[in-house]
Scaffold this active site. Structure first.
Site, PDB file in Angstrom:
ATOM      1  N   ARG A 107     -59.929  22.100 -30.488  1.00 33.93           N
ATOM      2  CA  ARG A 107     -60.835  21.645 -29.431  1.00 33.93           C
ATOM      3  C   ARG A 107     -61.013  22.765 -28.421  1.00 33.93           C
ATOM      4  O   ARG A 107     -60.026  23.253 -27.861  1.00 33.93           O
ATOM      5  CB  ARG A 107     -60.235  20.439 -28.695  1.00 33.93           C
ATOM      6  CG  ARG A 107     -60.273  19.185 -29.486  1.00 33.93           C
ATOM      7  CD  ARG A 107     -60.170  17.968 -28.589  1.00 33.93           C
ATOM      8  NE  ARG A 107     -58.954  17.922 -27.794  1.00 33.93           N
ATOM      9  CZ  ARG A 107     -58.706  16.964 -26.916  1.00 33.93           C
ATOM     10  NH1 ARG A 107     -59.583  16.003 -26.715  1.00 33.93           N
ATOM     11  NH2 ARG A 107     -57.581  16.949 -26.242  1.00 33.93           N
ATOM     12  N   THR A 111     -65.157  22.748 -23.333  1.00 35.79           N
ATOM     13  CA  THR A 111     -66.245  21.838 -23.729  1.00 35.79           C
ATOM     14  C   THR A 111     -65.759  20.648 -24.537  1.00 35.79           C
ATOM     15  O   THR A 111     -66.513  19.690 -24.738  1.00 35.79           O
ATOM     16  CB  THR A 111     -67.264  22.590 -24.599  1.00 35.79           C
ATOM     17  OG1 THR A 111     -66.588  22.984 -25.813  1.00 35.79           O
ATOM     18  CG2 THR A 111     -67.802  23.827 -23.888  1.00 35.79           C
ATOM     19  N   ASP A 203     -49.893  14.779 -26.609  1.00 33.48           N
ATOM     20  CA  ASP A 203     -50.449  15.675 -27.618  1.00 33.48           C
ATOM     21  C   ASP A 203     -49.651  15.511 -28.910  1.00 33.48           C
ATOM     22  O   ASP A 203     -48.468  15.872 -28.982  1.00 33.48           O
ATOM     23  CB  ASP A 203     -50.380  17.121 -27.127  1.00 33.48           C
ATOM     24  CG  ASP A 203     -51.107  18.065 -28.074  1.00 33.48           C
ATOM     25  OD1 ASP A 203     -52.085  18.695 -27.659  1.00 33.48           O
ATOM     26  OD2 ASP A 203     -50.691  18.158 -29.261  1.00 33.48           O
ATOM     27  N   ASP A 206     -48.124  18.762 -30.437  1.00 33.52           N
ATOM     28  CA  ASP A 206     -46.972  19.258 -29.661  1.00 33.52           C
ATOM     29  C   ASP A 206     -45.756  18.387 -29.870  1.00 33.52           C
ATOM     30  O   ASP A 206     -44.626  18.887 -29.988  1.00 33.52           O
ATOM     31  CB  ASP A 206     -47.322  19.290 -28.165  1.00 33.52           C
ATOM     32  CG  ASP A 206     -48.159  20.500 -27.800  1.00 33.52           C
ATOM     33  OD1 ASP A 206     -48.176  21.486 -28.572  1.00 33.52           O
ATOM     34  OD2 ASP A 206     -48.817  20.470 -26.751  1.00 33.52           O
TER      35      ASP A 206
HETATM   36  N1  URA Z   1     -55.234  14.865 -29.243  1.00 31.51           N
HETATM   37  C1  URA Z   1     -53.959  14.503 -28.986  1.00 31.51           C
HETATM   38  O1  URA Z   1     -53.036  15.007 -29.607  1.00 31.51           O
HETATM   39  N2  URA Z   1     -53.739  13.568 -28.044  1.00 31.51           N
HETATM   40  C2  URA Z   1     -54.729  12.980 -27.349  1.00 31.51           C
HETATM   41  O2  URA Z   1     -54.445  12.124 -26.509  1.00 31.51           O
HETATM   42  C3  URA Z   1     -56.042  13.380 -27.621  1.00 31.51           C
HETATM   43  C4  URA Z   1     -56.278  14.319 -28.570  1.00 31.51           C
END
Ligand code: URA
Length: 212
Positions: A107, A111, A203, A206
């Site tokens: 991502r 943007t 995330d 992560d």
């Molecule tokens: N990607 C993720 O890992 N967590 C989110 O909350 C949104 C996108």
């Protein structure tokens, strides 16, 4: 957005219980990965519920019989890197002969658009059922971009499996690709200003790999 047409929320108690464990910020990396794989297998069970069956002639120790066997298109699992890999081993325990397509998208932090950096798929996509795997359907940009890329590579039948969906992401994907049904363990409240699902689980990449 509620579940709506083409969206299945997998309300199975085992899925919901494991999802709660995953959401908990105290969950260590190792068990986070294990739980993701377990839910991946359970979601695959649901997404394959209507696969067509034929029969094969076999003989049990007692008698010959016509027994059910999978008869439809062969499967491809297509995880979007990197979080999609979290479901992969779990899914492969149920369908070990599935092919695997890897789709590398990140991502753009400014943007939130999806940028492709890797794409490797089996050659006969048009004859297969592609299970696109993206645990966090947030803006829906990555899933929509991956779907468009898979279609351009020949895929005709695609289903998306995610863990959590934001209403925004579901609306975007369903608008861009109404032919792609979605299975998710939950539809959460909204996205925050950084594109994270709320309440979500943070995330996913992560938390899987301990990179934060
Ligand atoms: N990607 C993720 O890992 N967590 C989110 O909350 C949104 C996108």
């Amino acid at each position: 957005m509620g579940a709506g047409e083409g969206v299945t929320v997998v309300a199975h108690p085992l899925v919901q219980h494991k999802l709660t464990l995953l959401r908990d910020r105290r969950q260590p990396t190792k068990s986070f990965r294990e739980l993701l794989n377990e839910i991946g297998a359970l979601l695959l069970y649901e997404v394959t519920r209507d696969l067509p069956l034929g029969t094969a002639a076999i003989t049990t120790p007692l008698a010959p019989m016509e027994a059910p066997v999978l008869a439809g298109k062969k499967l491809v699992f297509a995880p979007i890197l990197r979080a999609g890999v979290g479901f992969l081993d779990g899914m492969l325990t149920l369908v070990p002969n599935a092919r695997v397509a890897h789709i590398g998208l990140y991502r753009d932090p400014a943007t939130l658009a999806a940028v492709e950096y890797y794409f490797k798929v089996p050659p006969d996509l048009e004859r297969r059922l592609v299970i696109l795997v993206d645990p966090m359907l947030a803006t829906g940009h990555s899933a929509a971009a991956a779907t468009a890329r898979l279609k351009a590579a020949g895929a005709k039948t695609i289903r998306l499996v995610c863990l959590l969906a934001a209403p925004e992401g579901l609306a975007h994907l369903r608008a861009e690709h109404p032919d792609v049904p979605v299975w998710t363990a939950a539809i959460d409240s909204h996205l925050d200003d950084h594109g994270y699902i709320v309440p979500g689980l943070g995330d996913a990449g992560d938390r899987m790999y301990g990179t934060k």
